[in-house]
Design a protein around this motif. Structure first.
Motif, PDB file in Angstrom:
ATOM      1  N   PHE A 240      23.258  58.823  35.595  1.00 51.24           N
ATOM      2  CA  PHE A 240      23.311  57.685  34.677  1.00 51.24           C
ATOM      3  C   PHE A 240      21.956  56.959  34.614  1.00 51.24           C
ATOM      4  O   PHE A 240      21.588  56.414  33.571  1.00 51.24           O
ATOM      5  N   CYS A 243      19.601  58.020  31.876  1.00 51.90           N
ATOM      6  CA  CYS A 243      19.820  57.310  30.609  1.00 51.90           C
ATOM      7  C   CYS A 243      19.188  55.922  30.660  1.00 51.90           C
ATOM      8  O   CYS A 243      18.539  55.480  29.693  1.00 51.90           O
ATOM      9  N   MET A 272      21.233  57.571  23.196  1.00 49.99           N
ATOM     10  CA  MET A 272      22.327  57.315  24.123  1.00 49.99           C
ATOM     11  C   MET A 272      23.670  57.787  23.567  1.00 49.99           C
ATOM     12  O   MET A 272      24.568  58.164  24.332  1.00 49.99           O
ATOM     13  N   ALA A 275      23.661  61.281  24.560  1.00 50.24           N
ATOM     14  CA  ALA A 275      23.944  61.399  25.995  1.00 50.24           C
ATOM     15  C   ALA A 275      25.434  61.229  26.279  1.00 50.24           C
ATOM     16  O   ALA A 275      26.012  61.972  27.079  1.00 50.24           O
ATOM     17  N   SER A 276      26.073  60.252  25.630  1.00 50.81           N
ATOM     18  CA  SER A 276      27.503  60.043  25.819  1.00 50.81           C
ATOM     19  C   SER A 276      28.300  61.262  25.361  1.00 50.81           C
ATOM     20  O   SER A 276      29.270  61.673  26.015  1.00 50.81           O
ATOM     21  N   PRO A 309      26.357  55.115  28.821  1.00 51.42           N
ATOM     22  CA  PRO A 309      25.043  55.093  28.146  1.00 51.42           C
ATOM     23  C   PRO A 309      25.050  54.319  26.835  1.00 51.42           C
ATOM     24  O   PRO A 309      24.116  53.555  26.558  1.00 51.42           O
TER      25      PRO A 309
END
Length: 384
Positions: A240, A243, A272, A275-276, A309
């Motif tokens: 995490f 991020c 982000m 990323a999620s 994120p």
């Protein structure tokens, strides 16, 4: 070509910061792989837990003055900038004392190198480089620091020495400090654009900016330190934090360039959101990319934290909008105090995945408060 470069620069300048973080994260992944083959998972979990505590100490040592120092440099107010650096150095000594009390003195001989990190963070002149918008130099600093970190990690793993393990992160910090000093006091002769100038800041703006910056600095670590106790949770936190590091770099570039509007939102939210999405559909692949033999518990935690994120990105957006408005000067401080007090008083859930759900709920509540505050204070700031 110069005309094309000049026209594209406003769109692409955050890429320098992304490149710097890609370098740092690539170096971090290499370091993780080296350490993962050289040390047991429980040793790494303990090391990462200590790093999370030190991360709060580093945030305290920087005293929320990073953006303020950039603005002071751009406004030419060097006297106050030097005073802020002196204050950061004093606070870093208090942070080191707090870390010693928090971690205990029993194993001080092993983790003492970590105590270098708050003082290096306090003294680093990287804000001078950011104020001049020399973002390419940030990439060079990242390369130099990560090379030192990889060398230290290889030495620690080869020697199977836990004491050297605790010197990896401090070695990166010291290398960053030295290279930042070299670049800060040797300005680049060829700039793509001139750094923006900024008017003098009011006391209310300075006070509010420090509160918002402290809040942004503690958010990635605070709940993990105060609510988490499981080592698997801290292994997940390292992912995490990738991020969070991207967001911090992009936010820094947007802040230094005073970027408003949709371009700011795209740079913050789009990476982000991606990323999620990756954490949702491919948590096992992400875990396997970072760690040699990830556990099922780690994969579950990563998938549970899918929204983390994007929530942090939305919070970063609101911080950029609010932090220089004098009328919102108390918002960051109140949210910071509320986050610390509530985390200290809340009973932590037993399951790591439940802890991460609680963390995301807390981020969502702060985000809701920011949106309400934004509607209130920005409307007040508009001319009638």
């Amino acid at each position: 070509m110069d005309r094309i470069a000049h026209s594209l620069y406003p769109l692409l300048y955050p890429l320098w910061l992304i490149a710097a973080n890609l370098t740092a994260r690539a170096g971090g992944m290499i370091i993780l792989l080296i350490l993962g083959h050289g040390f047991a998972a429980n040793q790494l979990g303990y090391y990462f837990a200590m790093l999370a505590v030190v991360g709060l100490g580093v945030t305290a040592a920087q005293a929320g003055t990073g953006p303020l120092l950039i603005r002071l440099q751009q406004a030419g107010n060097l006297r106050w900038a030097i005073a802020c650096v002196v204050l950061r150095a004093i606070i870093s000594l208090g942070a080191i004392l707090w870390i010693v009390v928090e971690m205990g003195t029993d194993t001080l001989s092993q983790y003492w190198p970590l105590l270098l990190m708050p003082i290096t963070a306090a003294l680093s002149p990287d804000w001078i480089i950011s104020a001049r918008t020399e973002f390419s130099r940030i990439s060079v600093i990242a390369v130099m620091a990560q090379m030192v970190g990889i060398g230290m990690a290889a030495w620690a793993a080869h020697a199977s020495n836990p004491d050297l393990l605790f010197a990896v992160a401090p070695a990166i910090s010291v290398a960053s400090l030295i290279s930042s000093i070299i670049f800060a006091f040797n300005p680049a002769k060829d700039r793509t654009t001139e750094p923006p100038e900024h008017a003098a800041l009011s006391q209310q703006s300075c006070f509010g900016m420090i509160g918002f910056t402290l809040l942004a600095g503690v958010l990635p670590n605070l709940d993990f330190v105060l609510l988490g106790s499981d080592t698997t949770l801290f292994l997940a936190q390292r992912i995490f934090l990738i991020c969070a590091a991207f967001l911090a770099a992009i936010s820094g570039a947007l802040f230094a360039k005073q970027q408003p509007g949709h371009l700011r939102d795209i740079w913050l939210i789009a990476p982000m959101a991606a990323a999620s999405l990756v954490l949702w559909i491919w948590p096992d692949g992400v875990a396997a990319l970072i760690y040699t033999k990830p556990s099922d518990a780690l994969i579950t935690i990563l998938q549970t934290g899918t929204l983390w994120p994007i929530l942090l990105a939305l919070l970063s957006r609101q911080i950029l909008i609010l932090q220089e408005h004098p009328s919102a000067m108390w918002v960051g401080w109140l949210c910071l105090c509320g986050m610390i007090l509530s985390a200290a008083l809340l009973p932590a859930p037993a399951e790591p995945s439940d802890i991460l759900i609680l963390m995301q709920v807390r981020l969502a509540l702060v985000l809701a408060l920011f949106y309400v505050s934004g509607l209130k204070y920005l409307r007040r700031a508009l001319p009638s």
